[in-house]
Scaffold this active site. Structure first.
Site, PDB file in Angstrom:
ATOM      1  N   HIS A 202       0.872  -1.171   0.000  1.00 45.03           N
ATOM      2  CA  HIS A 202       0.000   0.000   0.000  1.00 45.03           C
ATOM      3  C   HIS A 202       0.915   1.228   0.000  1.00 45.03           C
ATOM      4  O   HIS A 202       1.819   1.327   0.839  1.00 45.03           O
ATOM      5  CB  HIS A 202      -0.858   0.038   1.260  1.00 45.03           C
ATOM      6  N   GLU A 205      -1.876   6.033  -0.439  1.00 44.24           N
ATOM      7  CA  GLU A 205      -3.297   6.091  -0.062  1.00 44.24           C
ATOM      8  C   GLU A 205      -3.481   7.388   0.732  1.00 44.24           C
ATOM      9  O   GLU A 205      -4.237   8.261   0.321  1.00 44.24           O
ATOM     10  CB  GLU A 205      -3.689   4.862   0.761  1.00 44.24           C
ATOM     11  N   ASP A 283     -11.224  -3.500  -1.619  1.00 42.28           N
ATOM     12  CA  ASP A 283     -10.442  -3.236  -0.400  1.00 42.28           C
ATOM     13  C   ASP A 283     -11.038  -3.965   0.811  1.00 42.28           C
ATOM     14  O   ASP A 283     -10.570  -5.046   1.170  1.00 42.28           O
ATOM     15  CB  ASP A 283     -10.326  -1.727  -0.158  1.00 42.28           C
ATOM     16  N   ASP A 284     -12.052  -3.365   1.436  1.00 41.10           N
ATOM     17  CA  ASP A 284     -12.701  -3.945   2.626  1.00 41.10           C
ATOM     18  C   ASP A 284     -14.211  -3.800   2.428  1.00 41.10           C
ATOM     19  O   ASP A 284     -14.842  -2.912   3.019  1.00 41.10           O
ATOM     20  CB  ASP A 284     -12.256  -3.178   3.878  1.00 41.10           C
TER      21      ASP A 284
HETATM   22  N1  ADE Z   1      -5.943  -2.691   5.943  1.00 42.78           N
HETATM   23  C1  ADE Z   1      -7.157  -2.980   5.504  1.00 42.78           C
HETATM   24  N2  ADE Z   1      -7.568  -2.044   4.635  1.00 42.78           N
HETATM   25  C2  ADE Z   1      -6.563  -1.152   4.518  1.00 42.78           C
HETATM   26  C3  ADE Z   1      -6.374   0.035   3.769  1.00 42.78           C
HETATM   27  N3  ADE Z   1      -7.284   0.524   2.929  1.00 42.78           N
HETATM   28  N4  ADE Z   1      -5.207   0.704   3.931  1.00 42.78           N
HETATM   29  C4  ADE Z   1      -4.273   0.252   4.753  1.00 42.78           C
HETATM   30  N5  ADE Z   1      -4.402  -0.854   5.482  1.00 42.78           N
HETATM   31  C5  ADE Z   1      -5.536  -1.561   5.366  1.00 42.78           C
HETATM   32 ZN    ZN Z   2      -6.076  -2.152   1.253  1.00 42.16          ZN
END
Ligand code: ADE
Ligand code: ZN
Length: 345
Positions: A202, A205, A283-284
């Site tokens: 990552h 971001e 992502d989540d």
């Molecule tokens: N862990 C889970 N989702 C994340 C995200 N978007 N950025 C960093 N760590 C994460």
């Molecule tokens: Zn992520």
């Protein structure tokens, strides 16, 4: 998210074969399952109901999300919990016509709570094997290091992973970005490269372009997760485009974590226009209100993407995967065919 008006792009998105390259399996824990697992395992949650959990999902930055993400993980204890979590995600994205997934997992989010590494990976891989056999979804597993923890902790996690390296395709770097630059993990990533693992991180971001440079030059990563802030640096944009790096962009995540103020600010189209291999991912999904097709729909509408743009994003998702070239070609040919059938070549 439901589509209010019919949009010809919706059916196209739904029918396209896609790969998901940026998905934290723990971030697919839906509140209903969180409650069920917590009940089954006798874990106390600080929420009275599923509705209360969902209402808590309001974030103004990455850290506010991460605090709830780690809290939610607390319900995952037994091997079958990790199996249930993973098979539920695969069944969900099967409905979105996802054919390949490269799944992140955060072992340190579990081992620090006393859940054994073996318990986590046995449950996840059992579901991945079933997903391939029953649903036809191929998969790769990417083990992430939590960047707010130390280099020493990351090395200890790599040690625990040794008996499982045949099931782990690559390593990643996630969690709190600002203040934890990629260079903190230079030696860990060098070791992982020696072991033949793929490398992703990552970067950009919330962190500055400098972190993306470090991920490329110091860690030597194969793929960039997010990468939004790379667009602030013209030289970096050129480097990413010229060297053909894939960026795993997560539009609804960016919106929920206030990386962007509205979905129309998603960098997906700007990246494509700059010659960058952008992809769309969730992502989540449980925390950010949408799975992969929801993310495609959101950017297709907000950025007025053409069918060609949408096909390019899907094609990039296979090109940027760690699949064999022959498998990539097969999927890309299917996408080209779907586009041709629309008369939009
Ligand atoms: N862990 C889970 N989702 C994340 C995200 N978007 N950025 C960093 N760590 C994460
Ligand atoms: Zn992520």
């Amino acid at each position: 998210m439901a589509d209010a008006s019919p949009d010809p792009r919706s059916a196209f998105i739904a029918a396209l074969p896609k790969a998901e390259l940026h998905l934290h399996i723990e971030g697919s824990l839906e509140p209903e399952m969180m409650f069920e697992l917590a009940r089954r395992n006798g874990v106390a949650l600080p929420y009275a109901s599923v509705e209360e959990v969902r209402a808590a999902y309001q974030f103004s930055n990455l850290q506010e999300f991460l605090d709830l993400y780690y809290l939610g993980m607390g319900a995952l204890i037994e091997e079958r919990d990790f199996y249930d979590l993973t098979i539920a995600y695969l069944e969900r994205v099967h409905a979105d016509n996802v054919r390949h997934v490269e799944i992140f997992f955060d072992p340190q989010g579990h081992t620090t709570r006393g859940v054994a590494f073996d318990t986590v990976i046995t449950g996840i891989t059992r579901a991945l094997d079933e997903g391939e056999a029953r649903l036809g979804i191929t998969s790769k597993l990417i083990m992430c290091f939590l960047r707010h923890l130390s280099e020493e902790d990351a090395f200890a996690t790599l040690e625990e992973a040794q008996p499982w390296l045949h099931r782990i395709t690559g390593v990643g770097l996630d969690s709190s970005e600002v203040g934890h630059p990629p260079e903190k993990f230079a030696r860990v990533f060098a070791k992982c490269r020696e072991l033949g693992l793929k490398l992703v991180a990552h970067a950009g971001e919330e962190g500055p372009p400098e972190y993306v440079w470090q991920a490329l030059d110091t860690l030597g990563i194969d793929r960039i997760d997010h990468g939004n802030r790379a667009l602030e640096d013209e030289k970096l944009v050129k480097r990413i485009a010229q060297d053909g790096y894939t960026l795993t962009v997560c539009p609804l995540s960016n919106l929920k974590l206030c990386v962007i103020d509205e979905i129309g600010e998603s960098p997906v189209k700007a990246m494509l226009d700059a010659g960058i291999k952008a992809t769309v991912n969730s992502d989540d999904p449980s925390y950010f209100g949408g799975y992969i097709n929801d993310n495609y729909h959101a950017v297709a509408r907000a950025l007025d993407l053409s069918l060609q743009d949408i096909a390019t994003l899907a094609s990039n998702s296979f090109a940027g995967s760690f699949l064999d070239p022959a498998e990539i070609e097969t999927r890309q040919a299917e996408i080209a065919q779907a586009l041709e059938a629309q008369g939009a070549r």
